[in-house]
Design an enzyme around this catalytic site. Sequence first.
Site, PDB file in Angstrom:
ATOM      1  N   ASP A  88     -23.641   8.499 -10.027  1.00  0.00           N
ATOM      2  CA  ASP A  88     -24.110   7.162  -9.653  1.00  0.00           C
ATOM      3  C   ASP A  88     -23.205   6.609  -8.562  1.00  0.00           C
ATOM      4  OD1 ASP A  88     -21.818   5.600 -11.005  1.00  0.00           O
ATOM      5  OD2 ASP A  88     -22.668   6.685 -12.694  1.00  0.00           O
ATOM      6  N   ASP A 114       1.177   4.057  -3.140  1.00  0.00           N
ATOM      7  CA  ASP A 114       0.776   5.454  -2.945  1.00  0.00           C
ATOM      8  C   ASP A 114       1.925   6.409  -3.223  1.00  0.00           C
ATOM      9  OD1 ASP A 114      -1.669   4.485  -2.188  1.00  0.00           O
ATOM     10  OD2 ASP A 114      -1.359   4.759  -0.041  1.00  0.00           O
ATOM     11  N   ASP A 160     -18.206  11.706 -17.738  1.00  0.00           N
ATOM     12  CA  ASP A 160     -19.305  10.952 -17.152  1.00  0.00           C
ATOM     13  C   ASP A 160     -19.212   9.489 -17.582  1.00  0.00           C
ATOM     14  OD1 ASP A 160     -21.605  10.125 -15.951  1.00  0.00           O
ATOM     15  OD2 ASP A 160     -22.971  11.313 -17.203  1.00  0.00           O
ATOM     16  N   VAL A 161     -18.906   8.603 -16.649  1.00  0.00           N
ATOM     17  CA  VAL A 161     -18.820   7.168 -16.917  1.00  0.00           C
ATOM     18  C   VAL A 161     -20.239   6.585 -16.865  1.00  0.00           C
ATOM     19  CG1 VAL A 161     -17.857   4.970 -16.159  1.00  0.00           C
ATOM     20  CG2 VAL A 161     -16.514   7.071 -15.921  1.00  0.00           C
ATOM     21  N   SER A 190      -7.228   1.809  -4.034  1.00  0.00           N
ATOM     22  CA  SER A 190      -5.927   2.245  -3.532  1.00  0.00           C
ATOM     23  C   SER A 190      -5.086   2.827  -4.659  1.00  0.00           C
ATOM     24  CB  SER A 190      -5.166   1.078  -2.904  1.00  0.00           C
ATOM     25  OG  SER A 190      -5.669   0.751  -1.651  1.00  0.00           O
ATOM     26  N   GLU A 209       0.805  -1.218   0.000  1.00  0.00           N
ATOM     27  CA  GLU A 209       0.000   0.000   0.000  1.00  0.00           C
ATOM     28  C   GLU A 209       0.843   1.275   0.000  1.00  0.00           C
ATOM     29  OE1 GLU A 209      -2.803   2.326  -0.570  1.00  0.00           O
ATOM     30  OE2 GLU A 209      -3.602   0.363  -0.009  1.00  0.00           O
ATOM     31  N   GLY A 211     -24.906  11.008 -15.444  1.00  0.00           N
ATOM     32  CA  GLY A 211     -24.960  11.770 -14.207  1.00  0.00           C
ATOM     33  C   GLY A 211     -24.281  11.027 -13.083  1.00  0.00           C
TER      34      GLY A 211
END
Length: 562
Positions: free
Chosen positions: A535, A277, A514-515, A472, A273, A533
């Site tokens: 979701d 990052d 917008d996916v 992540s 992790e 829109g």
Amino acid sequence: MHIKHSWSAVPEDWVSLGHPPPGITIDLYIALKSHRENALRDTLYQVSEPSHPRYGAYLTNEQLAGLIAPHPETLELVNSWLAYQGIPSSSISITHGGDTLTLKDVPITQANALLNASYQLYRHAEHGETIVRTVGYALPVGLHRHVVTVAPTTSFFSPPPPMQWHAPPNGSDEETGELLRAASGEPATQLSNRDNVRSLEPSFLRWLYSTIAYKPAAIDRNSLGIVGFLREYPSPTDLKAFMRKYRSDGWRATYTVTRVNNGGYDPRRPAIEPNLDVQYAMAMTYPTPLIFYSTGFGRSNTGDWFLSFLGYFLRQRNGPKTISTSYCIDEKSYPLEYAINVCNQFGKLGLLGVSVLYATGDDGVGKDCTLSDGTVRFRPTFPATCPYVTAVGATTGFDPEVAADFSGGGFSDYFKIPDYQRQAVTGFFQILGDEYKGLYNATSRGIPDISAQSVGFNIFLNGREKRFDGTSCSTPVVASIIALINDHLISNGRPALGFLNPWLYGSAARSLFDVTSGTNPGCNTDGFSAVPGWDPVTGLGTPLGVFPGLSGLGSSSEGPPL
């Protein structure tokens, strides 16, 4: 004494090991109710809404303390109670911006008497972490209306990173595959779903999200913070290897380590992790300073992760303007009052001009949706459900981006729908209809707010490349973009973005991609669907348009750039 909070049984996955060893002490945080009930929320929205006259007028630490201060009667009553219980005044301090009393080094026996509690040592069945907690505690009846919560008490959690290992197509850790080469701008292959996606280089992400041409100019006044837990640390050696391969102009880059609450640091034992990052954040924002915050759990695991690092940040006067955290856990794992208190701390950071981003997790609408009482509910994650943070979901593919099938999303059972989100969520419910009715709270905060690429991220770990998927991955990507926008604003004498959501759901929404395809299955359902829109799969979409290179960036004198 009247019960403030208790669990009916030891929370799931935790096993009692009996009473802690003699001589153990604990630091207690007593969060007090503010004299001005809605002042934090109202002021936060004012300084975070680009159309408001107070936009960008962030508070100083002193102004914050005045805004959230408890009523003098509250302080008098609580201090009288502590004095009666034999807590020396020398061990009491006002922290967390001005509304919390921190009691240092309280013996466990005295804490039991103070709170009518039974602190014991508990071990997590899966990862073996041990903590000192109680399944219930009480306060004098007369203090209930003055105290929000006391911690650590009944907050049983050890936040796991939402991370999934993903084998490359040929099974080789070193396989990098064909990539979109940002330098030439020519796609080598079309990315479509997580099964055939090859590795994503930072150059692809910088090209896709239009940051590749930007040169940070405020590196002396801007920085990006990465928060780490679970005694997991990054490696500077792995970072150099990553940068040599993927950002060669920054191969000398390094990061600063700040230890919070006895946090450790052993770069000889790097973890997935923090390496992910740090490596991707550095590659995307170089040479912006990067700070890794190693958050400890206090002596003998008696501390509180969230409140310790939040207390630290709220004391800073020149800390990072962007904070990224990729750890989360089921919202229902926290007591309601505790979650509200932690959420308020994030709101305070927003008042100081800090953008806070959290991953929504990798279990779609939930992994196990059967609660202890037998009812079935989708399982949103906290702190993502806090309305004062920006929750980050997951996408994959290119031309177009689609929802990653693990993207955490849903609706809080603790926090009401915030005003900035109401219109967007209402539009989603008009499309959803009655599907999954009863499995979620239709009047509450929805997550995520925004999403980004999250599949096929190569990192170096102990000198070898490995590939991972998850929120992540997407969270430090979005945080890096925000950090670069903040760099531009600061270098032009303007305030940083601060709390992002009023801007995202307002003027920035039209600049997001917008996916509209994909789902986030979980709990034996297909989950929610990505629709036009907002979701609860990908939020408002991905940041394709919020940082369009250098053209037009910051051309308006009012509000953030579009």
